[in-house]
Design a protein around this motif. Structure first.
Motif: not given
Ligand SMILES: *Cc1c(COP(=O)(O)O)cnc(C)c1O
Length: 242
Positions: A46, A68, A216, A233-234, A240
């Protein structure tokens, strides 16, 4: 070394990030008698540019990406190298987007109501496909989140297992943001108990194989508690920018 890393020693590449993450996953997996290959590492994409996502797919052996929002995924879809990855949906899905998204994703982690399950089932019959889902458990009973309460998850599994063309593959949870380490571990181990409990019931039309938890900030405790799919993600792509 990339040019950027020469200029700014604090700049970390996606490769550096993934190396560290994979080492840590392997270590945590080993402590629970598993190995790196037993844990699916999803790259959460995302807000990430398509070019960067493609870089991770083409060069860093990313095999699963998670988006997402349906709208954001559709806007990037044509640019993405999707032939070499599975795409999962991890965010709340509105029923009016079900028909668009179900042919495009391998797994929906965010099945958060019976109403949505009915819509997915109906639309999957119409499109002659089977949609794989995870039951999202609102493990912290947060009002701001959707999902089934812990004590209602088994009943939801029974009910959804009767619906045509929708198949439960496991469970997903996100602990409350402000949880401390002890609370996080309790949430994760309760999820694992629930996963094992439901799996043990051997309900028809359910394949309890995926336990999706860990992001993360908490993927190590998640794996130590029994998660086999982490959504990161991050820590892969950097903070982000919305
Ligand atoms: C954004 C998101 C993640 C990843 O989040 P990070 O903390 O950046 O790793 C994981 N699961 C869901 C459902 C998310 O929306």
């Amino acid at each position: 070394m990339t040019e950027k890393s020469l200029i700014n020693p604090r700049f970390r590449s996606i490769e550096d990030n993934l190396k560290e993450i994979r080492d840590e996953i392997a270590e945590a997996a080993e402590k629970t008698n598993r190995q790196l290959s037993d844990i699916t590492l999803m790259a959460v994409t995302k807000t990430v540019d398509a070019s960067l996502i493609n870089y991770a797919i083409d060069n860093c052996e990313i095999k699963v990406i998670g988006e997402n929002r349906v709208q954001e995924f559709l806007s990037k879809e044509s640019e993405l190298h999707l032939d070499s990855v599975d795409t999962h949906l991890i965010g709340h899905l509105q029923t009016n987007k079900v028909s668009t998204i179900i042919p495009k994703v391998k797994l929906i982690h965010s099945l958060d109501s019976i109403h949505l399950a009915n819509a997915i089932s109906k639309e999957s019959v119409k499109q002659n496909l089977t949609t794989n889902v995870l039951i999202e458990v609102n493990i912290g009973k947060e009002e701001s989140k959707t999902g089934f309460y812990y004590e209602n998850a088994l009943e939801a599994c029974h009910e959804i297992s009767e619906m045509p063309n929708i198949k439960i593959n496991g469970l997903m949870a996100i602990p409350p943001m402000d949880s401390n380490n002890v609370e996080i571990n309790t949430f994760f181990s309760n999820m694992y108990k629930l996963f094992i409990d439901i799996r043990g019931k051997k309900i028809d039309n359910i394949n309890m194989s995926v336990l999706s938890m860990g992001m993360s900030g908490d993927y190590i405790p998640a794996i130590l508690s029994g998660s086999n799919l982490v959504r990161i993600g991050s820590k892969i792509f950097g903070a982000r920018v919305y």
